[in-house]
Motif scaffolding. Structure first.
Motif, PDB file in Angstrom:
ATOM      1  N   TYR A  93      58.205  76.350  94.059  1.00  0.00           N
ATOM      2  CA  TYR A  93      57.277  75.231  93.895  1.00  0.00           C
ATOM      3  C   TYR A  93      55.868  75.731  94.205  1.00  0.00           C
ATOM      4  O   TYR A  93      55.676  76.580  95.074  1.00  0.00           O
ATOM      5  CB  TYR A  93      57.629  74.071  94.840  1.00  0.00           C
ATOM      6  N   THR A 265      57.718  71.643  88.684  1.00  0.00           N
ATOM      7  CA  THR A 265      57.686  72.339  89.977  1.00  0.00           C
ATOM      8  C   THR A 265      56.270  72.703  90.421  1.00  0.00           C
ATOM      9  O   THR A 265      56.091  73.368  91.440  1.00  0.00           O
ATOM     10  CB  THR A 265      58.529  73.623  89.924  1.00  0.00           C
ATOM     11  N   ILE A 295      58.391  67.136  96.932  1.00  0.00           N
ATOM     12  CA  ILE A 295      59.018  68.459  96.957  1.00  0.00           C
ATOM     13  C   ILE A 295      60.249  68.444  97.849  1.00  0.00           C
ATOM     14  O   ILE A 295      61.287  69.029  97.510  1.00  0.00           O
ATOM     15  CB  ILE A 295      58.002  69.529  97.417  1.00  0.00           C
TER      16      ILE A 295
END
Length: 360
Positions: A93, A265, A295
């Motif tokens: 991420y 992401t 996230i």
């Protein structure tokens, strides 16, 4: 193995996101500066040499598990952050939190805190030497800077020029009138609906007498001038499939989840986003909270993400340590005493010292 999260930029939003994700991911915060620069206090640092050192907060104690890498991202695409040093960081991420540039002293373009502190000190000396200061721009930065100058040197003349016909559009009449009242009480001269025919002949921030003329024909004399406008989003490093999300303005298109448009992401926060709201430190930290939650949800296999909802107009504008006004969401007006309690006395240095593990 914890998922790898690379956060590009260690400003208000980036630092907040890194701290929030530190317990659930392998966090790397990429930041070229050797210390967090608390920009909220930068204008006071330009007039007060004793206050200036307090706005530099080392990153050493920000994270418990992750790390801060002093480097600059030069190319970012999904899955990879390439650095100026030649290294490349793999990432599950990515959070883009590089903010924006702005003319000194509201922000510093120097990465070394010692050099930046010297620049603040030099500015304080230039201001000390000038009897009359010209500020170009009557937005929150220009007005706050005027308040800091007058609080430090009450007899110094300050003139602000702005092409807009009034100050602080988008906020209530009551708030704007209160700021105007206090500026008048301080003796700040406003030339609104006007602009310079050409910039002063002296270097910005360098003391030296000059005379300039506005487009309406007004003549202004001063000994030093500063530019208080000109936000430039820092997003030129976007590459690959991220590049199309970068608008002509330099801002980055984001979804309500604060994911970069077209990505799952990669997230973005703060000044670089195209979120329609004033670009403030508080908003960047709210973005960070939403992104950290999203996230965390994705790491746990969740698919329902939280959307960021811009709040109603609100502003906390100090005019020196004891002046200013605040407009709360919903329009409630707070005067100088409460504004000083919230922000004016130490400009939140204590609060952010705690965030960076530097107090107690």
């Amino acid at each position: 193995m914890s998922p790898k999260v690379v956060i590009v930029g260690g400003g208000y939003g980036g630092s907040a996101a890194a701290k929030a994700l530190d317990a659930v991911a392998d966090v790397t915060l990429v930041e070229p500066k050797d210390a967090f620069l608390h920009n909220v206090g930068a204008l006071r640092a330009a007039v007060d040499s004793d206050f200036a050192p307090q706005i530099f907060l080392p990153y050493d104690h920000l994270l418990s598990r992750g790390r801060v890498v002093r480097d600059r991202a030069v190319r970012v695409e999904p899955g990879t952050v390439s650095l100026a040093s030649g290294k490349a960081l793999d990432a599950d991420y990515i959070v883009l939190a590089t903010g924006s540039s702005y003319p000194f002293p509201a922000k510093s373009d120097l990465d070394d805190s010692s050099a930046s502190l010297e620049k603040f000190g030099a500015t304080q000396k230039q201001l000390t030497a000038a009897d009359k200061v010209l500020l170009l721009g009557a937005g929150p930065v220009g007005l706050e800077f005027a308040g800091e100058i007058k609080a430090r040197w009450p007899q110094k003349q300050v003139v602000i020029i702005d092409p807009a016909p009034s100050i602080l559009s988008g906020y209530s009449d009551a708030f704007r009138e209160e700021i105007l009242r206090q500026l008048d009480q301080l003796g700040v001269e406003l030339l609104l609906g006007d602009s310079l025919a050409q910039e002063p002949p002296t270097e910005v921030g360098t003391a030296g007498a000059f005379d300039v003329t506005t487009r309406s024909g007004a003549e202004v004399s001063a000994q030093v001038w500063f530019r208080a406008y000109g936000v430039t989003p820092a997003s030129a490093y976007l590459a690959g499939s991220l590049a199309p999300a970068r608008l002509d303005s330099g801002r980055v298109e984001v979804l309500p989840s604060l994911q970069v448009k077209g990505q799952t992401t990669v997230f973005a926060l703060g000044d670089i986003t195209d979120v329609a709201e004033p670009k403030r430190a508080g908003a960047a930290m709210q973005h960070a909270e939403v992104i950290a939650g999203n996230i965390t949800a994705l790491i746990g296999g969740g698919k329902e993400l939280t959307s960021y909802e811009p709040g109603p107009a609100a502003i906390l504008l100090p005019l020196g340590p004891t002046g200013g006004a605040t407009e709360l969401p919903g329009g409630e007006l707070l005067g100088p005493e409460v504004t000083a309690q919230y922000k004016g006395a130490d400009l939140m240095v204590g609060r952010f010292s705690e965030t960076f593990g530097l107090s107690g």
